[in-house]
Design a protein around this motif. Structure first.
Motif, PDB file in Angstrom:
ATOM      1  N   UNK A   4       0.842  -1.216   0.000  1.00  9.86           N
ATOM      2  CA  UNK A   4       0.000   0.000   0.000  1.00  9.86           C
ATOM      3  C   UNK A   4       0.866   1.250   0.000  1.00  9.86           C
ATOM      4  N   UNK A   5       1.953   1.212   0.732  1.00 11.22           N
ATOM      5  CA  UNK A   5       2.850   2.385   0.767  1.00 11.22           C
ATOM      6  C   UNK A   5       3.458   2.628  -0.577  1.00 11.22           C
ATOM      7  N   UNK A   6       3.843   1.485  -1.270  1.00  7.14           N
ATOM      8  CA  UNK A   6       4.415   1.648  -2.597  1.00  7.14           C
ATOM      9  C   UNK A   6       3.394   2.190  -3.553  1.00  7.14           C
ATOM     10  N   UNK A   7       2.176   1.624  -3.465  1.00  5.84           N
ATOM     11  CA  UNK A   7       1.114   2.110  -4.342  1.00  5.84           C
ATOM     12  C   UNK A   7       0.833   3.571  -4.078  1.00  5.84           C
ATOM     13  N   UNK A   8       0.791   3.900  -2.793  1.00  4.83           N
ATOM     14  CA  UNK A   8       0.546   5.320  -2.457  1.00  4.83           C
ATOM     15  C   UNK A   8       1.667   6.190  -2.964  1.00  4.83           C
ATOM     16  N   UNK A  71      10.237  -6.624  -5.724  1.00 15.32           N
ATOM     17  CA  UNK A  71      10.157  -8.053  -5.392  1.00 15.32           C
ATOM     18  C   UNK A  71      10.712  -8.338  -4.004  1.00 15.32           C
ATOM     19  N   UNK A  72      11.709  -7.574  -3.603  1.00 13.91           N
ATOM     20  CA  UNK A  72      12.313  -7.835  -2.286  1.00 13.91           C
ATOM     21  C   UNK A  72      11.504  -7.251  -1.152  1.00 13.91           C
ATOM     22  N   UNK A  73      10.700  -6.279  -1.424  1.00 13.05           N
ATOM     23  CA  UNK A  73      10.017  -5.590  -0.328  1.00 13.05           C
ATOM     24  C   UNK A  73       8.532  -5.943  -0.256  1.00 13.05           C
ATOM     25  N   UNK A  74       7.870  -6.290  -1.360  1.00  7.96           N
ATOM     26  CA  UNK A  74       6.410  -6.428  -1.359  1.00  7.96           C
ATOM     27  C   UNK A  74       6.019  -7.931  -1.458  1.00  7.96           C
ATOM     28  N   UNK A  75       4.975  -8.314  -0.762  1.00  6.91           N
ATOM     29  CA  UNK A  75       4.433  -9.676  -0.918  1.00  6.91           C
ATOM     30  C   UNK A  75       3.635  -9.781  -2.217  1.00  6.91           C
ATOM     31  N   UNK A  76       3.116 -10.922  -2.469  1.00  5.59           N
ATOM     32  CA  UNK A  76       2.439 -11.206  -3.747  1.00  5.59           C
ATOM     33  C   UNK A  76       1.187 -10.362  -3.905  1.00  5.59           C
ATOM     34  N   UNK A  77       0.427 -10.216  -2.833  1.00  4.91           N
ATOM     35  CA  UNK A  77      -0.806  -9.438  -2.932  1.00  4.91           C
ATOM     36  C   UNK A  77      -0.536  -8.001  -3.377  1.00  4.91           C
ATOM     37  N   UNK A  78       0.439  -7.437  -2.787  1.00  2.72           N
ATOM     38  CA  UNK A  78       0.765  -6.057  -3.164  1.00  2.72           C
ATOM     39  C   UNK A  78       1.293  -6.001  -4.578  1.00  2.72           C
ATOM     40  N   UNK A  83       0.403  -4.176 -10.091  1.00  4.69           N
ATOM     41  CA  UNK A  83       0.256  -4.455 -11.535  1.00  4.69           C
ATOM     42  C   UNK A  83      -1.044  -3.867 -12.046  1.00  4.69           C
ATOM     43  N   UNK A  84      -2.105  -4.045 -11.294  1.00 10.01           N
ATOM     44  CA  UNK A  84      -3.397  -3.491 -11.727  1.00 10.01           C
ATOM     45  C   UNK A  84      -3.337  -1.972 -11.796  1.00 10.01           C
ATOM     46  N   UNK A  85      -2.688  -1.356 -10.782  1.00  7.14           N
ATOM     47  CA  UNK A  85      -2.599   0.127 -10.763  1.00  7.14           C
ATOM     48  C   UNK A  85      -1.801   0.621 -11.954  1.00  7.14           C
ATOM     49  N   UNK A  86      -0.718  -0.053 -12.313  1.00  6.39           N
ATOM     50  CA  UNK A  86       0.095   0.377 -13.447  1.00  6.39           C
ATOM     51  C   UNK A  86      -0.707   0.240 -14.739  1.00  6.39           C
TER      52      UNK A  86
END
Length: 779
Positions: A4-8, A71-78, A83-86
């Protein structure tokens, strides 16, 4: 949470609304991400932004680094959410791109048309520029042809102007004789200028007949002009300007400078002689016999110096300057000529200064000498040797004025003394006292000192800063010391002391009235005050006002001057004692010499002359006490007024010297008296007097009683005569002892009087002491 932080973060970084905020108005939109990437970041943003490979909107974005980080910081769900946001952002950017393309399509078409038109116009402009360059080349060729034509015309014009100028010069040369003839009589200076301009050309072309004729005619005209100028110089009286112009024109006509300089000085000398004669006419003619009184001068000294400076000195300087300008540095004739005239002028000024017999206005004299000195500076540049004579003249005038002030001070002091004598001699009505001696002394001292200070103020004008001649060496040293301090102040103080002392040394002329004793006393006090304070004050004041700038001659030291004043005071006080003692002694002498001492009756009273002596000495005591301090007395014995006064005092009792003698044995009183003198204290009658009242009165009493003693020794007395001397002596002792510094002086002298009387008595029977006291108390 990390996804979520990355997405934000990516949303914040990628959305247009959150990447910068609205810095402008509300309707401004930030360029979309693709356009921003296309155009690149601004320079400021590029500088401020740090290189971040994970910033998807940054210029340094690296997909591999970004993917590794995600890949190193986010789990699969994120990752799936990301991917959807991009995907959504890519679709939105495509839509925005299409919209932007549609909106700006018409603008792209218009810009293409505009560029096409500009290319066509540019081709037209290039064609016009080619035409313009061709025209300019044609114009340049025409200008070159015009310039060549103008240069050719200018050259021909210059040649024509030269020909015209030559024609004008030839015409002017032809007209020279006519102009010279026309101007020679009325404007000789203009004729000379014309001839000077033409002379060189005429001499150069003298070999041509026409030019030689013009030159000869011009020369004849100028020779006539030179002859007229010579006659004018020789026989007319010219002012300095006319004289200079006349000689200058003759020099231009190539006359001999030797002759012209001689005639110039002759003409100048006649004019300056007239100036001196006018000054001399103001001076009264001197009478060789000296019988006629010299009348006062018609004008004051400043007016005389003004006329002499402006007329004679000004004319002499003007003529000397003209001579130097005309004849160069040749001063072989000028300096002796000017020196002789300046010497005569100085002599006239000396004669005029000699007429300043009174004191007059010293400031006027100083201004006159200052003006003389200032205006003479121009002349002294011509005559350096005259500086000494001029400085000596000013110095003599100043010294003469100082000498007159000295004589004026002396006259003033004598006048003050006359006023004092008149005040002392003036009769006083009963009950009305005149001014006392302290008042007279204070008035005399203040008047003399005030006059001396006023004189110093007047003399100080000679050394004022605004006076030009005060810078002369004489006024910086010798005047201050020799003239003022020594010649005026010291000389006046010495003269005052000498004059005061003269009253003690006797009248200067036979038959002149002797000085009253009170005047002697007053002058003694004045000289003593001068020694104590006044001389020091006067010398200090003089040294402050007339401080020499160099060491100068030696001066009279203050202590030496004070010693002279003290010596004068001592002489005056001694003389006062002698005069007053002689007056009292004269009464006693007459009283002894006019009395019959053998036939006198038994004494019943004190003689009146003894009362008068006591009264006079009391008056003298009061008089001296007004000006001098009391003085120191020797301790008195307790019974001074009651001491037994006898022809045989206790010190002369026979038993003291011959105890083995029987009372009935006859005594040699003369022998006893002489033996007693060997052991008694010697009394010096005329010893110097000290400056106090007791010492003065003691001196007067000693002279009086010594005279009484000498008179009694020459008389032969009877018994009652001896008793009268005994009564008189006791009365004097009762009253006189208190005036003397030592009562033993009075007692000793009166003892000697009594012993002498007993020695000269035919029947030495003394009166009982009780009876003597009774008579004296009753008297």
């Amino acid at each position: 949470g990390a996804m979520e932080a990355v997405a934000a973060g990516s949303g914040a970084g990628g959305s247009p609304e959150n990447t910068g905020g609205g810095t402008g108005g509300g309707g401004w939109r930030r360029p979309h991400g693709p356009l921003q990437r296309y155009y690149g970041p601004s320079a400021t943003e590029a500088v401020e932004a740090a290189p971040d490979p994970t910033d998807i909107n940054g210029p340094h974005f690296d997909p591999e680094v970004f993917m590794t980080k995600v890949r190193s910081e986010c789990p699969l769900g994120q990752l799936l959410a990301r991917e959807a946001a991009l995907g959504r952002e890519i679709r939105a950017l495509d839509s925005d791109m299409q919209t932007l393309l549609y909106e700006n399509y018409n603008k792209f078409i218009s810009a293409t048309d505009t560029i096409r038109k500009m290319k066509v116009d540019f081709r037209h402009m290039e064609a016009e520029m080619d035409d313009l360059a061709a025209n300019m080349a044609a114009i340049s060729a025409s200008s070159a042809r015009v310039s060549a034509a103008l240069q050719d015309r200018h050259r021909r014009g210059a040649q024509l102007a030269g020909v015209q100028a030559l024609l004008r010069k030839l015409q002017a040369l032809v007209e020279v004789p006519g102009r010279l003839r026309r101007w020679a009589g009325t404007e000789p200076a203009r004729a000379l200028r014309c001839y000077a301009r033409a002379r060189a050309v005429l001499r150069h072309y003298r070999h041509l007949p026409s030019f030689r004729a013009i030159e000869d005619e011009s020369h004849t005209i100028m020779a006539d002009l030179a002859q007229r100028l010579r006659m004018r110089l020789r026989y007319e009286k010219l002012d300095p300007k006319e004289l200079t112009e006349c000689v200058e024109m003759l020099l231009q006509l190539e006359e001999l400078p030797e002759e012209l300089s001689e005639e110039f000085l002759s003409q100048a000398g006649a004019r300056l002689e007239a100036e001196l004669a006018a000054l001399e006419a103001e001076l009264p003619t001197s009478d060789p016999s000296g019988t006629a009184a010299t009348p006062p001068p018609a004008s004051d000294i400043l007016d005389f110096v003004d006329r002499g400076s402006s007329a004679f000195v000004g004319t002499l300087c003007q003529l000397a300057g003209s001579y130097r300008a005309l004849f160069g540095g040749d001063t072989g004739r000028l300096e002796p000529f000017a020196a002789a005239l300046a010497t005569r002028y100085f002599a006239l000024l000396e004669r005029r200064l000699a007429l300043e017999r009174g004191l007059g206005d010293t400031s006027l004299l100083v201004r006159a000498l200052d003006r003389f000195h200032r205006r003479l500076q121009a002349l002294l540049e011509l005559l350096p040797a005259g500086a000494d004579a001029a400085a000596a003249l000013v110095a003599r005038a100043a010294r003469e004025r100082v000498d007159r002030y000295l004589r004026a001070l002396q006259t003033f002091f004598l006048g003050c003394l006359g006023d004092v004598r008149q005040a002392l001699a003036a009769p006083r009505p009963p009950g009305k006292e005149g001014p006392g001696l302290p008042d007279l002394l204070a008035t005399l001292a203040a008047s003399v000192l005030g006059q001396l200070k006023a004189v110093l103020a007047y003399v100080q004008l000679f050394t004022a800063r605004d006076v030009a001649f005060a810078s002369l060496p004489y006024f910086k040293g010798e005047f201050c010391v020799a003239a003022v301090r020594e010649g005026l102040v010291v000389a006046f103080v010495r003269w005052l002391c000498h004059t005061a002392r003269g009253f003690a040394d006797g009248p200067a002329e036979r038959g002149a009235p002797a000085a009253p004793p009170a005047l002697l006393l007053l002058l003694a006090r004045l000289c003593l005050d001068y020694e104590n304070s006044t001389i020091g004050y006067i010398l200090t004041l003089t040294d402050e006002q007339f401080l020499p700038q160099d060491s100068g001659p030696s001066v009279t030291p203050g202590p030496a001057l004070c010693a002279e004043a003290r010596a004068a005071a001592q002489r005056l006080l001694d003389h006062y004692v002698q005069v007053q003692g002689a007056a009292v002694a004269q009464m006693l002498r007459k009283s002894v010499e006019t009395r019959d001492w053998l036939g006198t009756v038994e004494p019943r009273n004190v003689r009146a002359v003894m009362k008068r002596v006591v009264e006079d000495i009391t008056a003298i005591d009061v008089q001296v006490g007004q000006l001098f301090e009391e003085g120191v007395r020797r301790a008195q014995s307790s019974d001074s007024s009651r001491r037994a006064f006898s022809v045989y005092s206790s010190s002369r009792a026979p038993g003291r010297y011959a105890p083995s003698y029987t009372p009935s044995a006859p005594m040699d009183t003369h022998l006893l008296s002489n033996i007693q003198k060997l052991f008694s204290e010697r009394i010096d009658i005329f010893s110097p007097v000290e400056f106090n009242k007791v010492s003065v009165l003691t001196g007067i009493i000693k002279i009086s009683l010594k005279t009484l003693l000498e008179c009694v020794r020459l008389r032969t007395l009877g018994r009652f005569g001896l008793q009268q001397v005994q009564v008189d002596g006791h009365y004097l002792q009762l009253y006189l002892w208190r005036f003397a510094s030592d009562e033993r002086v009075v007692q000793g002298l009166l003892d000697e009087v009594a012993a002498s009387a007993a020695h000269r008595c035919l029947d030495p029977v003394p009166m009982e002491h009780s009876v003597v006291e009774l008579i004296c108390e009753r008297g």
